[in-house]
Write a protein that holds these residues in place. Structure first.
Motif, short mmCIF file in Angstrom:
data_model
loop_
_atom_site.label_atom_id
_atom_site.label_comp_id
_atom_site.label_asym_id
_atom_site.label_seq_id
_atom_site.Cartn_x
_atom_site.Cartn_y
_atom_site.Cartn_z
N ARG A 192 -9.61 13.53 2.89
CA ARG A 192 -9.91 14.47 1.82
C ARG A 192 -8.63 15.19 1.40
O ARG A 192 -7.59 15.09 2.03
N HIS A 193 -8.75 15.96 0.32
CA HIS A 193 -7.61 16.74 -0.18
C HIS A 193 -8.02 18.20 -0.30
O HIS A 193 -9.18 18.51 -0.62
N TYR A 194 -7.05 19.09 -0.09
CA TYR A 194 -7.36 20.51 -0.04
C TYR A 194 -6.36 21.33 -0.85
O TYR A 194 -5.15 21.09 -0.80
N ARG B 12 -3.71 18.53 -6.85
CA ARG B 12 -4.06 17.89 -8.12
C ARG B 12 -2.92 17.98 -9.13
O ARG B 12 -2.92 17.25 -10.12
N VAL C 238 -10.84 19.54 -2.71
CA VAL C 238 -10.75 19.16 -4.13
C VAL C 238 -10.71 17.64 -4.26
O VAL C 238 -10.36 16.92 -3.32
N GLU C 239 -11.09 17.19 -5.43
CA GLU C 239 -11.04 15.76 -5.73
C GLU C 239 -9.76 15.43 -6.47
O GLU C 239 -9.37 16.14 -7.40
N GLU D 236 -8.15 12.53 -8.59
CA GLU D 236 -8.47 11.30 -9.30
C GLU D 236 -7.31 10.33 -9.25
O GLU D 236 -6.16 10.71 -9.02
#
Length: 242
Positions: free
Chosen positions: A48-50, A74, A232-233, A235
């Motif tokens: 995942r990302h943070y 992001r 966070v997502e 892309e």
């Protein structure tokens, strides 16, 4: 130069020497199931990302860099760190250099989790324990400092079943490069107990590095406190420091 020395030291803390044959391996200890579970949980959430906020303070002699920053994977490389306080335009020259060093550092999208805990545990040995904690130790190896110069201590919170802190300490002075010498180094990471089947997030880091570079002595103290952690997502095509 001094900043480069400290970054070099951090980058080298990823190779761990095997424990002596007579010592009890960490993964043979009674708490091994909890250690394995902590490493596995971190590996799951490493995908995942943070985004997060950090209160950063570095003191070097009479100079200091104090700021509140936000990291968001992001954003594009070089723009992932945003200064929240004070206004970036109000930073002095030294603080702007420190900020640039932060922005230049690569992040892999999950700097808040245990880093290479499985590798540390595979080489660690049992050191000591109380009713509340068990501590394991591994030697750190690297091409740019002598053998047996650094060791890492892993502290398991037995009640919570998670690694609550990781300490890297120098055992003796070493030279990460010909023109620099580290006399004393301590780096500590503190982790919070997991909630709702989530990972143990990094809450605070403290570091002290003393030595000399270019024939000048230096002492650097850094503390970071992490908060407002948000998954966070990222892309495809967005930057995650990967």
């Amino acid at each position: 130069m001094r900043r480069a020395v400290r970054r070099a030291v951090i980058l080298f803390l990823f190779v761990f020497a095997a424990a002596p044959a007579q010592a009890e391996k960490a993964l043979d200890h009674a708490s091994a199931p909890m250690l394995r579970a902590a490493a596995e949980q971190a590996a799951v959430f490493a995908e995942r990302h943070y985004a997060f906020t950090v209160d950063h303070q570095t003191i070097e002699g009479d100079k200091q860099f104090i700021a509140k920053l936000r990291f968001d994977p992001r954003h594009e490389d070089g723009a992932q760190w945003t200064v929240l306080e004070p206004a970036e335009d109000d930073l002095d020259k030294g603080a702007k250099k420190a900020l640039k060093a932060l922005r230049d550092m690569e992040h892999d999208g999950h700097p808040l989790l245990y880093d290479k805990l499985d590798e540390m545990l595979a080489q660690a040995e049992f050191a000591r324990e109380t009713d509340a904690e068990a501590v394991f130790v591994a030697q750190v190896e690297g091409e740019d400092f002598p053998e047996d110069a650094l060791e890492v201590f892993i502290t398991l919170d037995k009640a919570g079943g998670y690694v609550s802190r990781i300490d890297v300490k120098s055992k003796k002075a070493f030279k990460p490069m010909p023109i620099a010498k580290i006399e004393h180094l301590v780096q500590t990471q503190f982790f919070a107990a997991p909630h709702d089947n989530g990972p143990a997030f990094l809450t605070r880091t403290e570091s002290l590095v003393e030595g000399s570079a270019m024939f000048k002595d230096f002492k650097s103290e850094t503390m970071q406190v992490f908060s407002e952690i948000e998954m966070v997502e990222v892309e495809d095509g967005e930057s995650a420091g990967e």
